[in-house]
Design a protein around this motif. Structure first.
Motif, short mmCIF file in Angstrom:
data_model
loop_
_atom_site.label_atom_id
_atom_site.label_comp_id
_atom_site.label_asym_id
_atom_site.label_seq_id
_atom_site.Cartn_x
_atom_site.Cartn_y
_atom_site.Cartn_z
N GLU A 48 -91.64 59.66 -98.65
CA GLU A 48 -92.54 59.48 -97.50
C GLU A 48 -92.63 58.00 -97.14
OE1 GLU A 48 -96.26 61.71 -97.16
OE2 GLU A 48 -97.29 59.79 -96.85
N SER A 85 -91.48 57.44 -103.21
CA SER A 85 -90.51 58.47 -103.54
C SER A 85 -90.84 59.02 -104.92
CB SER A 85 -89.09 57.91 -103.52
OG SER A 85 -88.17 58.86 -104.03
N THR A 133 -91.14 61.95 -93.45
CA THR A 133 -91.03 62.57 -94.77
C THR A 133 -89.72 63.34 -94.90
OG1 THR A 133 -92.05 64.71 -94.19
CG2 THR A 133 -93.54 62.91 -94.81
N LYS A 174 -88.41 66.29 -97.78
CA LYS A 174 -88.71 67.08 -98.97
C LYS A 174 -87.51 67.95 -99.30
CE LYS A 174 -93.57 67.49 -97.59
NZ LYS A 174 -94.66 68.44 -97.23
N ARG A 182 -89.30 64.17 -103.17
CA ARG A 182 -90.17 63.99 -102.01
C ARG A 182 -90.23 62.51 -101.65
NH1 ARG A 182 -94.43 65.88 -98.90
NH2 ARG A 182 -95.88 64.24 -98.29
#
Length: 235
Positions: free
Chosen positions: A95, A113, A86, A88, A93
């Motif tokens: 992942e 995303s 991930t 952030k 964000r």
């Protein structure tokens, strides 16, 4: 009853991707972040075995505070089973969830995303991709969402585009649907269909390149948060 419990325990230990933790545990500073992992000592150094988790934090001029994580399991120093990566930051964000076998991408591969308004250098919207890999090659079907557009296609057993690839327009705004026909890595037909007027026209093939570009631009950097124990990604 005891025999049943023993059989169940044995089955769980030999199940695919089951990894036992090593004899020793480390928790603390690790390169430019912090990590917690298990390992076994060997003559030439540590062999990672079992649970691994890594976290890195830093500041970016455009995005402010950035937090990156990588977590999964190692078996004899190679990534094994499900791993999650991930990143952030302010308004963004990302992942990636990927499955490995002996350090090679083998199994499900899923990326998402989410970019909110105000995130510098990023468009607002959701990007997703779902596919499978076998020995570091994409195989079978792929489905992708790019700023509202839906992409579908597939690969043969050697990772070459194969079958019908389609890029559907976003629900609001687009009118053209793009189609490509592939046969084991060779494009045999490529055209666009304008849904507003019912007209078909020739076009250059580009849909497969969108998937390759997304993996190279977004997914591979997430994997590289913790590259240890994985083979080179082939796309």
């Amino acid at each position: 009853m005891l025999c049943t419990l023993i059989r169940r325990l044995s089955a769980s230990l030999t199940a695919p991707h089951a990894v036992a933790n090593g004899s020793s545990r480390y928790s603390g500073r690790y390169h430019d972040g912090r990590a917690e992992y298990y390992y076994d000592e060997a003559a030439d150094g540590r062999i990672y075995n079992g649970t691994f988790h890594f976290t890195r934090k830093y500041n970016d001029v455009a995005l402010g505070k950035v937090v990156e994580t990588a977590g999964g399991h190692f078996a004899s120093g190679r990534k094994e089973g499900k791993w999650t990566f991930t990143r952030k930051a302010r308004g963004v964000r990302r992942e990636l969830t990927a499955e490995y076998a002996g350090g090679s991408l083998t199994g499900t591969y899923s990326y998402r995303s989410v970019c909110k308004s105000g995130a510098a250098a990023f468009k607002t919207g959701v990007t997703e991709i779902r596919m499978r890999f076998e020995d570091n090659h994409p195989v079978s079907a792929v489905e992708c969402y790019l700023d509202g557009e839906r992409l579908t296609g597939g690969y043969d057993g050697e990772g070459r585009p194969d079958g019908t690839w389609t890029l559907h327009p976003a629900k609001h705004g687009g009118t053209k649907t793009y189609h490509e026909e592939w046969r084991h890595g060779v494009c045999t037909s490529s055209y666009a269909y304008d849904n507003s007027v019912g007209r078909k026209s020739d076009s250059k093939h580009f849909i497969t390149g969108l998937v390759a570009s997304l993996i190279r631009r977004d997914c591979t950097p997430l994997e590289n948060i913790m590259p240890k124990g994985s083979a080179r990604l082939a796309t």
